[in-house]
Design an enzyme around this catalytic site. Structure first.
Site, short mmCIF file in Angstrom:
data_model
loop_
_atom_site.label_atom_id
_atom_site.label_comp_id
_atom_site.label_asym_id
_atom_site.label_seq_id
_atom_site.Cartn_x
_atom_site.Cartn_y
_atom_site.Cartn_z
N HIS A 62 -20.30 104.36 67.65
CA HIS A 62 -20.85 103.93 66.35
C HIS A 62 -22.36 104.11 66.41
CE1 HIS A 62 -17.01 102.10 65.08
NE2 HIS A 62 -16.87 101.79 66.35
N ARG A 64 -24.35 104.02 63.49
CA ARG A 64 -24.97 103.16 62.45
C ARG A 64 -25.88 103.85 61.46
NH1 ARG A 64 -21.11 99.80 63.84
NH2 ARG A 64 -21.57 98.40 65.56
N ASN A 94 -17.84 104.26 59.98
CA ASN A 94 -18.12 102.98 59.31
C ASN A 94 -19.62 102.72 59.15
OD1 ASN A 94 -18.44 102.46 62.07
ND2 ASN A 94 -17.57 100.40 61.98
N ASP A 152 -11.78 103.74 61.83
CA ASP A 152 -12.08 102.81 62.92
C ASP A 152 -13.11 101.75 62.51
OD1 ASP A 152 -11.96 102.06 65.87
OD2 ASP A 152 -14.09 102.22 65.45
N HIS A 179 -7.16 102.89 64.80
CA HIS A 179 -7.61 101.57 65.30
C HIS A 179 -6.49 100.61 64.94
CE1 HIS A 179 -10.67 98.04 65.10
NE2 HIS A 179 -9.61 97.58 64.47
N ASP A 305 -16.57 103.14 72.74
CA ASP A 305 -16.64 102.26 71.57
C ASP A 305 -18.02 101.61 71.45
OD1 ASP A 305 -16.01 100.99 69.22
OD2 ASP A 305 -14.47 99.68 70.05
#
Ligand code: DOR
Ligand code: ZN
Length: 423
Positions: A62, A64, A94, A152, A179, A305
């Site tokens: 991730h 961001r 995400n 996810d 996920h 992750d």
């Protein structure tokens, strides 16, 4: 550029030999087990005592960006990856806005090109806004550069949506990464459900929250005969379900995280919110099942992750802090720890973070081969060090491994023939 005298470890070809590597124009131009007689004067890395691995491929990260750049951005994420010997990452969708359309994908691809350090490949969302209601524009996103789809961070709650999504993604040749979390079972849980969660007074997340969703997704996968990748397997029971499916020939692959492989729920004692993530750290029996699953080849990949969160967000009571631990920089050290502490086969471990994820994603990466990209991590296998906030290159320092001692440290990271990190 020459890399001279390294122990070259390439799981794709099975090579494990001292030798030299020649890099030209960003590609590997020669592999010389036993060494090459040339004595070049410049552009040589003296790699005696170092291990040369393919640059790592972390298929669960991730970053961001866009939207939560105060936690991490594409630049700081690149620095953390480079410092960890990671040369290719899959960036989850995400973000804010969610990467569910081609304009967000284009932004990421262009920004990554500007930064020019490591390869960041975007994953597109499965559903618009990751809300589980409508399929995203997978075809347009694929044209812009996504290499996989995943919601996810959230599960795909509806079985019919999962079924349609798997079929739709397959028409574009996009792997789907699931996920698995039944929200009705994970509820308000914040750690693994056990005697310890009762003792600590924290609401638990039972294994079942993962298990029932894994069973559902594998049933759909078996029916459609379309490959499915299950990310961050944490429960010994989920793993058994996956093993049985594999034995029946169901085209499922999976990964586990370094923290689920190296830590247990005991890490939550003391209420350190860096030990809060989904899926949660579980029991020793789960951890041992994962380690066994890795050595038996049922777990194909190790993926971090990497989930950065700002200090002020994590510096809250355990039950309200966000889920996630960073992990880009500790992926390779964790892998070596599994080798040293659990005697897991080195080539198999390296495969789990190089050639295996590359194959699942269908990308050219993860091996040391003539003509292939010169993505290489040079590691000092003996250096011992302790993870502290000072050495973390990520914008956020929320690592569940803070204070842990590692043996094996990245000396150089080379991406497309360029040195992007030097330790
Ligand atoms: O711990 C987690 N953090 N698990 C997830 O599934 C999402 C991730 C995040 O985005 O923070
Ligand atoms: Zn997840």
């Amino acid at each position: 550029m020459w890399i001279k005298g390294a122990r070259i470890l390439d799981p794709a070809s099975g090579l494990d030999s001292l030798g030299d590597l020649l890099i030209e124009k960003g590609r590997i131009a020669g592999i010389y087990p036993g060494g090459h007689e040339s004595e070049p004067l410049d552009n040589v890395i003296d790699a005696r005592g170092l291990w040369a691995l393919p640059g790592l491929v972390d298929m669960h990260v991730h970053l961001r960006d866009p939207g939560y750049e105060y936690k991490e951005d594409l630049y700081t994420g690149s620095l953390a990856a480079a410092a960890g010997g990671v040369t290719t990452v899959l960036a989850m969708a995400n973000t804010n806005p969610v990467n569910d359309n081609a304009s967000v994908t284009q932004y990421i691809v262009e920004r990554v090109k500007e930064i020019g350090l490591i390869r960041i490949l975007p994953a597109g969302a499965v559903t618009k806004g990751q809300l589980g209601k409508e399929l995203s524009e997978m075809g347009l996103m694929k044209l812009s550069g996504i290499v996989a789809v995943s919601d996810d961070g959230r599960p795909i709650e509806s079985a019919s949506m999962m079924r349609r999504a798997l079929e739709y993604a397959a028409t574009f040749g996009l792997p789907l990464i699931a996920h698995c979390q039944d929200l009705s079972l994970s509820g308000k849980g914040v750690m693994h459900e056990s005697a310890l969660s009762s003792f600590l007074g924290l609401p638990g997340i039972p294994r079942l929250a993962e298990d029932v969703m894994v069973a559902r997704d594998l049933t759909i996968c078996e029916d459609l005969k379309i490959p499915l990748h299950i990310t961050h397997v944490s429960s010994r029971n989920s793993l058994a379900i996956i093993r049985h499916a594999r034995e029946r020939g169901v085209p499922v692959t999976c990964d586990a995280t370094p923290h689920n492989l190296l830590l247990t729920e005991a890490r939550v004692t003391g209420y350190d919110t860096n030990a809060k993530m989904y899926p949660p750290l579980r029991e020793e029996s789960d951890r041992m099942a994962l380690i066994h699953g890795l050595s038996a080849g049922i777990i194909d990949c190790i993926a971090s992750d990497h989930a950065p969160h700002a200090y002020d967000e994590k510096n809250l009571d355990f039950d309200v802090a966000p889920f996630g631990t960073i992990g880009l920089q500790t992926l390779l050290p964790a892998l070596l720890k599994l080798h040293y502490d659990h005697k897991l086969d080195l080539l198999r471990l390296v495969a789990a973070a190089t050639v295996n994820p590359a194959r699942i994603l269908g990308i050219e990466a993860g091996s040391i081969s003539v003509g292939g990209p010169a993505d290489i991590a040079l590691v000092n296998p003996e250096a011992t060090w302790t993870l502290s906030e000072e050495v973390i290159r990520s914008k956020s320092k929320n690592s569940a491994f803070l204070g842990m001692q590692f043996r094996g440290r990245v000396a150089y990271t080379i991406c497309r023939g360029r040195i992007v990190y030097q330790g």
